[in-house]
Scaffold this motif. Sequence first.
Motif, PDB file in Angstrom:
ATOM      1  N   THR A 130       0.783  -1.033  -0.027  1.00  0.00           N
ATOM      2  CA  THR A 130       0.196  -0.115  -0.077  1.00  0.00           C
ATOM      3  C   THR A 130       0.836   1.009   0.085  1.00  0.00           C
ATOM      4  O   THR A 130       2.038   1.248   0.663  1.00  0.00           O
ATOM      5  N   THR A 131       0.329   2.181  -0.762  1.00  0.00           N
ATOM      6  CA  THR A 131       1.079   3.382  -0.626  1.00  0.00           C
ATOM      7  C   THR A 131       0.521   4.554   0.315  1.00  0.00           C
ATOM      8  O   THR A 131       0.859   5.567   0.415  1.00  0.00           O
ATOM      9  N   ASN A 132      -0.618   3.899   1.001  1.00  0.00           N
ATOM     10  CA  ASN A 132      -1.194   4.903   2.176  1.00  0.00           C
ATOM     11  C   ASN A 132      -1.422   3.923   3.115  1.00  0.00           C
ATOM     12  O   ASN A 132      -2.572   3.762   3.580  1.00  0.00           O
TER      13      ASN A 132
ATOM     14  N   THR B 250       1.870  -3.730  -5.882  1.00  0.00           N
ATOM     15  CA  THR B 250       2.098  -2.404  -5.537  1.00  0.00           C
ATOM     16  C   THR B 250       3.166  -2.706  -4.152  1.00  0.00           C
ATOM     17  O   THR B 250       3.167  -3.426  -3.381  1.00  0.00           O
TER      18      THR B 250
ATOM     19  N   ASN C 128       5.072  -2.033  -1.088  1.00  0.00           N
ATOM     20  CA  ASN C 128       4.728  -1.238   0.113  1.00  0.00           C
ATOM     21  C   ASN C 128       5.453  -0.109   0.597  1.00  0.00           C
ATOM     22  O   ASN C 128       6.668   0.074   0.416  1.00  0.00           O
ATOM     23  N   THR C 129       4.579   0.697   1.230  1.00  0.00           N
ATOM     24  CA  THR C 129       5.252   2.078   1.872  1.00  0.00           C
ATOM     25  C   THR C 129       5.014   1.421   3.535  1.00  0.00           C
ATOM     26  O   THR C 129       4.060   1.024   3.995  1.00  0.00           O
TER      27      THR C 129
END
Length: 240
Positions: A173-175, A189, A191-192
């Motif tokens: 996730t970027t959020n 995606t 990961n952040t």
Amino acid sequence: MSSRRTTAIAGSLAVASFSAVMVLSFPAGADDQGPGSSKGGKPVDQAPAGVKLSTLLPERISVDNDSKKTAITATVKNGGTEESGAIRLLVVGFDGLTVTDVPGCSRIAEKDLPEGSNSGFACPIDDLAAGASTSYDVAATFDPRKTGKICLPVQNKDGSKTYWQQGPVPFGTTNPSPNAPATPLLLGTDNTPVGPGGEELPRTGPGRDVLPLGAAGAALLAAGAAGLWWSQRRPARPQG
């Protein structure tokens, strides 16, 4: 009480009861993983004539922020016109994604895991009919402070050929939402990390240049029932 008022009340109760049934008839959607995707997958060795094997992973999963637990559905399908014969599906975890259980499958010994992976299971399939598919419930944990990747190779019975390999493909996730009950992760995606300032992710396992997604590809090759090694392979020549 008039008969008209009695009828109106009865009708209201019937509507309320029907509404309650409708609400209770549908799941809450907590396990909804969205449609399956073959993102990050490609053929490796040539499959037998008429056999076309591939895999699917959910486009999204959800990680419990307290337990770090998640569930993933891994599907293998035969889109060809002939039966597959005996094959096996491997489910391998990397970095922050650790596969903890796949019912009906055998855990791969630590010494036989591919370089950089932390866990894996081998799922024998006696035969997969033309047009058929079979799915496995994969229990896993995901550390939101790291990247997390999964790999699904489909091999012949003894592992000497890999007909298809999906991944290692990331979930992430970027959020990030550390204060929420769960964090949704999307397939494909990076990961952040959960943490102040979005510090750089710790890198573990082989780099992306060693295991490229969607390039000529690294293939999982095996010797015997459990031996696994990563190996660079040349792209297959186009069919004439």
